[in-house]
Enzyme design. Structure first.
Site, PDB file in Angstrom:
ATOM      1  N   VAL A 194       0.820  -1.230   0.000  1.00 16.78           N
ATOM      2  CA  VAL A 194       0.000   0.000   0.000  1.00 16.78           C
ATOM      3  C   VAL A 194       0.847   1.270   0.000  1.00 16.78           C
ATOM      4  CG1 VAL A 194      -2.051  -0.996   1.090  1.00 16.78           C
ATOM      5  CG2 VAL A 194      -0.307   0.102   2.527  1.00 16.78           C
ATOM      6  N   LYS A 195       2.151   1.126   0.210  1.00 20.37           N
ATOM      7  CA  LYS A 195       3.010   2.309   0.263  1.00 20.37           C
ATOM      8  C   LYS A 195       3.364   2.780  -1.159  1.00 20.37           C
ATOM      9  CE  LYS A 195       2.749   2.010   4.706  1.00 20.37           C
ATOM     10  NZ  LYS A 195       3.638   1.431   5.677  1.00 20.37           N
TER      11      LYS A 195
END
Ligand SMILES: *Cc1c(COP(=O)(O)O)cnc(C)c1O
Length: 392
Positions: A194-195
């Site tokens: 998700v980064k």
């Protein structure tokens, strides 16, 4: 009667939209495949290559790759020689890993309040919590916005303590033209999917301190080192370490992803700008403030409900949005209210009033580079629908 999906109506989207997700292309797949066919699955040349590339992107002299962001935080604590009897100041609005790394070293996390408009660590609160046991500050670039590092560096210098940036939300961000990664003694990054860029799992620490870099390289590899001139098969263990190594195929993916970073941050900024414009006039919510001089990386887009404008609480709004197919979520419940911290550290309700109030009303809307304008339109449609139904 409402037509909300949560009450049985038709949802805005049938395919749920996540709050964040990775972007993988054929070049990524080729880079990983090449690594898999090479002689090294781990401890090979791709790790150094990824470190060099990452160090260049953030203009940091040293970059140390590790198995995830949590391991990176632990390495930072080891580099600063945090141990039993020490205190480390951490904001309470963060992912729990930011504070857990202090506990790993047998030290005491001192959880402090945040500023209401940004949810970033409040330098005045930091000052107030410094004691003769304080060894370091961990600042968290919440949502992708760099903290007030000028104030934090001044405090750290004045007291002779370490300054760590938990920059897991802020890869690609900058402050007054200086890249995140160079604003603190040690800066910690995560490459979770998700980064901003991913290596599957992965993390990095950047620093200008050669000795800290060496300590972290040893720490990620069982504390092992080879004294200069010693034979190739020999090693020495002076400190207790871990196996926090990143693999070569993960490094190949991470380095490949890095090429897209600035373009992806720009796209995140566009999405945020569209949210800002669309939400400006909404009486039911406010958005977080952007500080001057900030190049925001927008890992998250966080909104805050105005309780006086609504008949329901945040959890009801979140549940309704999720029923509409918009997987908005909470970042984060405050660390000081987690049972682990109440029981082990002695934190309590009332200790961080700004964070306690804010985290009752905030949530994060979907934001990721490959989200389309139509996806974002769905978010705004669903938000309109839900807020209209629950407006006071
Ligand atoms: C993601 C994250 C971490 C941990 O990173 P992992 O790679 O998931 O271990 C730490 N701190 C913050 C603020 C994060 O968002």
């Amino acid at each position: 009667m409402s037509n909300l999906a949560i009450d049985g109506g038709a949802p805005v989207r049938s395919a749920p939209l996540p709050y964040g997700r990775q972007t993988i292309d054929e070049e990524d797949i080729a880079a990983v495949t090449e690594a898999l066919r090479s002689d090294f699955l781990t401890t090979g040349p791709r790790i150094e290559s990824f470190e060099r590339a990452f160090g260049e992107v953030v203009s940091a002299p040293f970059a140390v790759a590790v198995s995830n962001g949590t391991a990176a935080l632990h390495c930072a604590m080891h580099a600063l020689r945090i141990g039993p009897g020490d205190e480390v100041i951490v904001p309470t609005v963060t992912f729990v890993a930011s504070a857990n790394c202090v506990l790993y070293q047998g030290a005491r996390p001192v959880l402090v309040d945040v500023q209401p408009q940004t949810l970033l660590i409040d330098p005045a609160e930091v000052e107030r919590k410094i004691t003769r046991h304080t060894k370091a500050i961990i600042a968290v670039d919440f949502a992708g916005q760099p903290c007030d590092y000028e104030a934090l560096r001044a405090i750290a210098q004045q007291h002779g303590i370490g300054l760590v940036a938990d920059a897991c939300h802020a890869t690609g961000a900058a402050l007054d033209g200086r890249a995140v990664g160079t604003l603190a003694d040690l800066s910690v990054f995560s490459f979770h999917p998700v980064k901003h860029v991913t290596s599957g799992e992965g993390g990095m620490i950047t620093t200008a301190d050669a000795e800290a870099a060496m300590r972290m390289r040893r720490f990620r590899h069982h504390g092992m080192s080879r004294p200069q001139g010693a034979p190739a098969w020999s090693y020495e263990v002076a400190d207790l370490g871990n196996n926090y190594r990143l693999t070569d195929f993960q490094s190949a993916l991470g380095e490949q992803q890095l090429r897209h970073l600035s373009k992806w941050v720009t796209r995140r900024q566009q999405i945020a700008e569209t949210y800002d414009q669309a939400l400006l006039a909404r009486p039911e919510l406010t958005v977080l403030e952007k500080r001057p001089g900030v190049h925001h990386a927008y890992h998250l887009y966080v909104v805050r409900l105005r309780p006086e404008a609504l008949r329901v609480d945040r959890d009801q709004v979140l549940a309704a949005l999720r029923a509409e197919g918009i997987l908005a979520t909470l970042h984060y419940p405050p660390v000081h209210l987690q049972p682990l911290y109440r029981n082990k550290v002695g934190t309590h309700l009332g200790q961080c009033p700004v964070a306690e109030e804010a985290t009752r009303w905030i949530f994060s809307l979907p934001i990721f580079p490959t989200m389309t304008n139509a996806d974002q339109g769905d978010v705004l449609t669903a938000l309109d629908k839900v807020l209209a139904a629950y407006r006071r």
